[in-house]
Motif scaffolding. Sequence first.
Motif, PDB file in Angstrom:
ATOM      1  N   PRO A  25       0.818  -1.349  -0.041  1.00 47.86           N
ATOM      2  CA  PRO A  25       0.045   0.186  -0.013  1.00 47.86           C
ATOM      3  C   PRO A  25       0.883   1.205   0.055  1.00 47.86           C
ATOM      4  CG  PRO A  25       0.170  -1.022   2.291  1.00 47.86           C
ATOM      5  CD  PRO A  25       0.754  -2.063   1.462  1.00 47.86           C
ATOM      6  N   SER A  80      -7.745  -0.441   3.510  1.00 47.15           N
ATOM      7  CA  SER A  80      -6.769  -1.499   4.302  1.00 47.15           C
ATOM      8  C   SER A  80      -5.116  -1.229   4.288  1.00 47.15           C
ATOM      9  CB  SER A  80      -7.054  -2.925   3.753  1.00 47.15           C
ATOM     10  OG  SER A  80      -6.348  -3.574   4.388  1.00 47.15           O
ATOM     11  N   ASP A  81      -4.592  -1.714   5.166  1.00 45.85           N
ATOM     12  CA  ASP A  81      -3.363  -1.536   4.791  1.00 45.85           C
ATOM     13  C   ASP A  81      -2.498  -2.845   4.534  1.00 45.85           C
ATOM     14  OD1 ASP A  81      -3.271   1.167   5.878  1.00 45.85           O
ATOM     15  OD2 ASP A  81      -3.126   0.885   7.982  1.00 45.85           O
ATOM     16  N   SER A 120       1.780   5.190   1.372  1.00 48.07           N
ATOM     17  CA  SER A 120       1.765   5.694   2.398  1.00 48.07           C
ATOM     18  C   SER A 120       0.668   6.678   2.622  1.00 48.07           C
ATOM     19  CB  SER A 120       3.119   6.525   2.647  1.00 48.07           C
ATOM     20  OG  SER A 120       3.351   7.591   1.778  1.00 48.07           O
ATOM     21  N   GLU A 121       0.413   7.363   3.559  1.00 45.76           N
ATOM     22  CA  GLU A 121      -0.620   8.238   3.887  1.00 45.76           C
ATOM     23  C   GLU A 121      -0.489   9.669   2.966  1.00 45.76           C
ATOM     24  OE1 GLU A 121      -3.605   8.183   5.665  1.00 45.76           O
ATOM     25  OE2 GLU A 121      -3.124   6.228   6.148  1.00 45.76           O
ATOM     26  N   ARG A 123      -1.535   8.607  -0.575  1.00 47.60           N
ATOM     27  CA  ARG A 123      -2.795   8.338  -0.819  1.00 47.60           C
ATOM     28  C   ARG A 123      -3.411   9.783  -0.871  1.00 47.60           C
ATOM     29  NH1 ARG A 123      -3.936   4.092   4.153  1.00 47.60           N
ATOM     30  NH2 ARG A 123      -2.668   2.517   3.060  1.00 47.60           N
TER      31      ARG A 123
END
Length: 997
Positions: A871, A889-890, A873-874, A877
Amino acid sequence: MSLYRIGVDVGGTNTDAVVLDVRARDTPHRGVLASHKAPTTPDITSGIEAAIRAVLQESAIDQRRVLSVTIGTTHFINALVEADTRRLDRVAVVRLCGAFTRQIPPFSDFPAGLRGILDGGAYYLDGGFEIDGREIAPLDESQIRRTAREINAAGVRTVALVGIFSPLDYEGKQEETCRKILLEEEPGLRIVCSHDIGPTGLLERENATILNAAILRTGQRVKHGFQRAMARLGLACPLYLSQNDGTLIDADTAAAFPIKTFASGPTNSMTGAAFLAGIDHGKREGMGAETESENTVQPQVIVVDIGGTTTDVCALLPSGFPRQAPGFVDVGGVRTAFSMPEVLSIGLGGGSIVQVDPETAEVTIGPSSVGHAIQQEAKIFGGTTLTTSDIVVALGKATLGDAALITDIPESVVDGAQKRIKKMLEGVVEKMKVSTAPVHVLLVGGGALLVTSDLDGVDKCIQPIHQGAANAVGAAIAKVSGDIDIVEMLEGKDEKAVVDAARQKAIDIAVAKGAARGDVRVVEVNKMPLQYMHQGAMRIQIRAVGPLAVPTELTPPPSPPLPCSDETEEGEAEEDIAKPQTASTQSSTSVDLGTYRPQVKSGVWYVSEVDLELIATGCGILGTGGGGPTHHEYLKALHVLRNGGQGKMRVVSPKSLNDDDVICFGSWYGSPSVINERIAGGTEIANGINAVNKILGNKSFHGIMLDEIGGGNGMSAFPTSVHFDVPIVDGDAMGRAYPTMYHATFSVYGHSLVPCVLSDARGNTSVVMSTDSDIRLEKILRTTAIELGLACAVCANPLPGSAIKSHGVPNTLSQAWYLGRAVHMAQRKKINLVDAIFDVCPGKLLFTGKIIDVRRHVGGGYTMGSVLIAPLSEDEREHSSTRVQPITSDSHMIIPFQNEYLYAALSDSNGSDESQKVVCTVPDLISILGQDGEAIGSQDLRYGLRVNVIALPAHPLWKTEKGLAVGGPAGFGLEMPFVGAGSEFSEARSVIEEFGV
């Protein structure tokens, strides 16, 4: 006593030079005695001479003890990018190919302007190899001599010689034999052999060979200019040039292969940074691909080179060399295959302009920059432009200029700019990461002062000494390489013994080029099993590198330089320099796709160049990882359309068919690794259709339908339709790509595939009249395909229009067109690509992330494996927002494939079976898209790519009990239920119906 090496790197603005004491490499200053930055001059040579003269004077060394001079230069690539007719020659292309390759002639994807300058004709001769080493045809000496005379009579003096699978012909014996005969007949020819230029992938290797040949004369001039400069400086040592991959070649070899030096600048910076930071020792050196996975604790080393305008970022491999760019590299608008470093650049440098939005107070940086005018423009120097350098001084992190001139900058702006700089650097480093291993960043370049705090996600940040001269240091320390690329039949042999023998060959090659034998290390070993091959065939690629050996005797001073006016660049007659051209194959760039309308008349869609380009992109998405790349098939169709295909290349709706119309099939069958090298002759599909119709007694037929819309096969019918002057039916037998013939919907629902024909360009035709099952048919076809060289045409039993309408998947060419248009329009408008796709086709975004692991093996004749995606990173995103949100979801995502992607599952960071939660399976379409919206085939998956995983619903024909038994999880031996994409199927829109009004 001390011994020295001189390194020079020629940039667009400055030329850097250093003197390095090779016996002081382990000292704190790493042996750097002097460095100098001089302006890059128009003729290149005088700037190099000035920079070297300056470091010689500063260091006051004994010039007799200089072992070598190594130069990295942009001179050669500039000639091509500028399409400079004064520095380029026409090139005749000689292919050793037998009956093959004619379907894509040389220069097919060159920009129109550059092709007009370089195209010196094409000649197809007997020769070439199959992938297993068999000759396609022996060389014909009389044919070669006749060709040499024809080339000379045409006034062309330069030749690109390209043989099928010549990179796997150890030492290029066939190409070299042909070259020798050509020169015996016409001694004045300049000839470049493709096995010296690049790996397999004929068109891309040929393109690179053509470009290299075109600048041979320039290469000789530049070499002589450099040698005269060294003589004027009193240097008698060997002259080397640095290559794209971080190694070096002697001046004579560089003049023969100038293309190998095109991208040496970034590589020099990266390897120089590693050397100056002292991380070129220990475990990292000599660690190859075989051991990399075992040393998971090794940190990732990422070089960040911050200049005045841009920041260039590259990852260093365990070998100490930069990670190379995958796939194909565009040079002057030409698609080529040769090694270049993968460099990410962002608009951040010491001169980047800082701006504040008056309404939102948001601080933005770059990409605009004051560049070399920083001492006039920046506020700390009395100017009026707020730059990143002003911000760093305001923070108290640098002592540039006059800090009193920037006391009026609001604290909020300083704080916002600092955070933005930090975020930009963290983002580009994150893109270069390939695993969760610790990250060590090497900061070099004059703009390194912009890093004022720790970077998140970076374990260690190192600023090496002499960081401003890293590029020239990289040139000075460049090593010699020896490379092997062979195919071995392992049946009855010890694999380790075969690989060890190849390793020794690579070491011997490096030593022969000048490396010190005791210091040569194997840094890369790639072993790739080949599809469909018996006898355990494996392709083995090995690279060995080592430092230049120190000579036992030093060279005497040189004699005075001899006049060589015919080799100089001064005084040449001025000619117009053509402007750089955009690639001539990109027809969509010249039209407004928002208003563009396909030509549809009386229910017939007449295909244009723009349509072909859009369909190719859409076929990639529908390929679900398989079907082969679309680029070659697009070029084949484009060539036919431009050479008599207008008005004949057309598409009709399946609804328009009469029940008793005869519809034929024809597509490519075999291994993509062969199909992309042994390009088709162009007669294969047509011969297969003729054979099957002869068997059945069909005097004529009414159209052609695709076996699969996915990947390259989605475009395979276009040239054949023009040959027979019949339309293509808007639909296919899969609605996607699948790995076998029995995955056709017609087979699933009881329509016979036999008689079925395999044919090749040499006239070989094999017919399977009947089988007890379509699974048996697939096995028979595969065995025959091996004998035919793993690349041939397959033509199944023609079917009546009634069957096409009842069990074909309709409107899939239209679907590909709409998908392609959506992607190309989104690229232009800079809007979300996933949203654009779902506006024309229902679907679901399954995951957004970055590839961190790819595993491949050959099983049952197919490329099998899996890809693991982490995934984002914040922060990442935030830039990935879309109307249709992915599962929150991570988790990671794992996607196994058998040519095509089989299922997608959320998983832990290892992709372990017990952690998997399946979110989509076949027969629904799982496609992995790059950041540009183009699909990524399973053969092109690689570490570090940022991707979107989407799912599209399959046609209802696949959702029945019969369909799922063949095309669902059970058909691939997976013990799991079918899991759909979560979107309702909607029949693809028809271009004919929408634009036919």
